[in-house]
Design a protein around this motif. Sequence first.
Motif, mmCIF file in Angstrom:
data_model
loop_
_atom_site.group_PDB
_atom_site.id
_atom_site.type_symbol
_atom_site.label_atom_id
_atom_site.label_comp_id
_atom_site.label_asym_id
_atom_site.label_seq_id
_atom_site.Cartn_x
_atom_site.Cartn_y
_atom_site.Cartn_z
ATOM 1 N N VAL B 55 0.876 -1.175 0.000
ATOM 2 C CA VAL B 55 0.000 0.000 0.000
ATOM 3 C C VAL B 55 0.911 1.222 0.000
ATOM 4 C CG1 VAL B 55 -1.820 1.192 1.266
ATOM 5 C CG2 VAL B 55 -1.652 -1.280 1.390
ATOM 6 N N LYS B 56 0.491 2.274 -0.719
ATOM 7 C CA LYS B 56 1.240 3.515 -0.719
ATOM 8 C C LYS B 56 1.389 3.994 0.720
ATOM 9 C CE LYS B 56 1.059 7.836 -3.249
ATOM 10 N NZ LYS B 56 0.168 8.738 -3.958
ATOM 11 N N LYS B 57 2.560 4.494 1.071
ATOM 12 C CA LYS B 57 2.864 4.778 2.461
ATOM 13 C C LYS B 57 1.877 5.754 3.099
ATOM 14 C CE LYS B 57 7.035 4.955 5.189
ATOM 15 N NZ LYS B 57 8.389 5.498 5.300
ATOM 16 N N SER B 58 1.464 6.769 2.352
ATOM 17 C CA SER B 58 0.571 7.781 2.917
ATOM 18 C C SER B 58 -0.839 7.242 3.115
ATOM 19 C CB SER B 58 0.531 8.993 1.992
ATOM 20 O OG SER B 58 0.069 8.597 0.720
ATOM 21 N N ARG B 59 -1.128 6.090 2.544
ATOM 22 C CA ARG B 59 -2.490 5.553 2.628
ATOM 23 C C ARG B 59 -2.603 4.376 3.586
ATOM 24 N NH1 ARG B 59 -3.577 5.741 -3.706
ATOM 25 N NH2 ARG B 59 -3.822 7.969 -3.913
ATOM 26 N N VAL B 60 -1.511 4.085 4.292
ATOM 27 C CA VAL B 60 -1.537 2.948 5.201
ATOM 28 C C VAL B 60 -2.390 3.283 6.418
ATOM 29 C CG1 VAL B 60 -0.150 1.490 6.692
ATOM 30 C CG2 VAL B 60 0.705 2.132 4.452
ATOM 31 N N LYS B 61 -3.332 2.371 6.726
ATOM 32 C CA LYS B 61 -4.149 2.542 7.930
ATOM 33 C C LYS B 61 -3.395 1.972 9.124
ATOM 34 C CE LYS B 61 -8.317 3.834 6.140
ATOM 35 N NZ LYS B 61 -7.881 4.293 4.823
#
Lengths: 122, 216
Positions: B55-61
């Motif tokens: 997952v793109k780093k900024s979108r990791v939950k």
Amino acid sequence: MITELLDSVENKSLKQKLPVFETGDTVDVYCRIKEGDKVRTQIFNGTVIARGGRGINATFTVRRVAGDEGVERIFPLHSPNVLDVRAIRSGKTRRAKLFFLRDRTGKAVKLSQRHSSHTVAR
Amino acid sequence: MAMLLGKKIGMTQVYDSDGKLLPVTVVQAGPCKVLQVKTNETDGYTAIQMGFSDVKKSRVKKPAEGHAKKAEATSKRFIREWRLAEGAEAPFGLGEDITVSAFSEITYVDVSGTSKGKGFAGVMKRHGFGGFPASHGCKRKHRAPGSISSHASDLGHGGNLKKGKRMGGHMGDVRVTTKNHQLIGIDEERNILVIKGAVAGAAGGYVEIRQSKTKQ
């Protein structure tokens, strides 16, 4: 990236060294033919009237007049069953597809010769 | 048995040794990180949970991040389980990578993917109905389903249609499994599986590849 990966798979089926010939050439096509469990080589002789496709889909069409009947065969260039294509004679042409030869009969079928370095003697 | 997650790259053709041209699907499979090993004692069944594609780093939950952290991995976009027989020993441990080499001795595979969505499709496309003639006086019903039932056939039952009556509706975008694909080639360097035949879904879609259940 995607085409790169697809190509990496496709390239394994491509021939490393392709025979050199052009439309208008009279060629001998060496075909591998399987009959039961016997394998032999058959030669199909004729004029290349078209080359088509690219990559693994590359094909060429060879036309010959056998008896009174015109016969055309479309060969996949990269098929392992097409062992070799030898250009015997080069013909003088101004176009890539020589479909007009289909309407011609007798002596008119023959293209006038053009001397070219890629042809080989039989 | 073996299982991998992958991404459908597209289709092409290759020649086999007989000179036959085969249609093949190219799938970029793995490496898949083992995110969790489920056991009978803790989860009630035995399975390996694996993840594919970051997952793109900024979108990791945060919860996903924490879950992946246990396997010392980054969180994954496509996570699926590989169900194992009851009480079986898991062939891969937590945090291990599963690569295409797991398929090196396998000849047939089953592939699951999500089919292309067709939107709201009529009965001819969705169920293969015959439709009506194009001419001979046929008016305004060329692709219509025809009669869907009679009132009399359902008298006393509320005047409803039979359940499961095939009609127009949403088509595609469902999980489709195609079985017994021959595995034509493996490229360990590029993590590629070359699978004979077509696989459900669009190029770029995620797929699950398992060893064939029925054909060895």
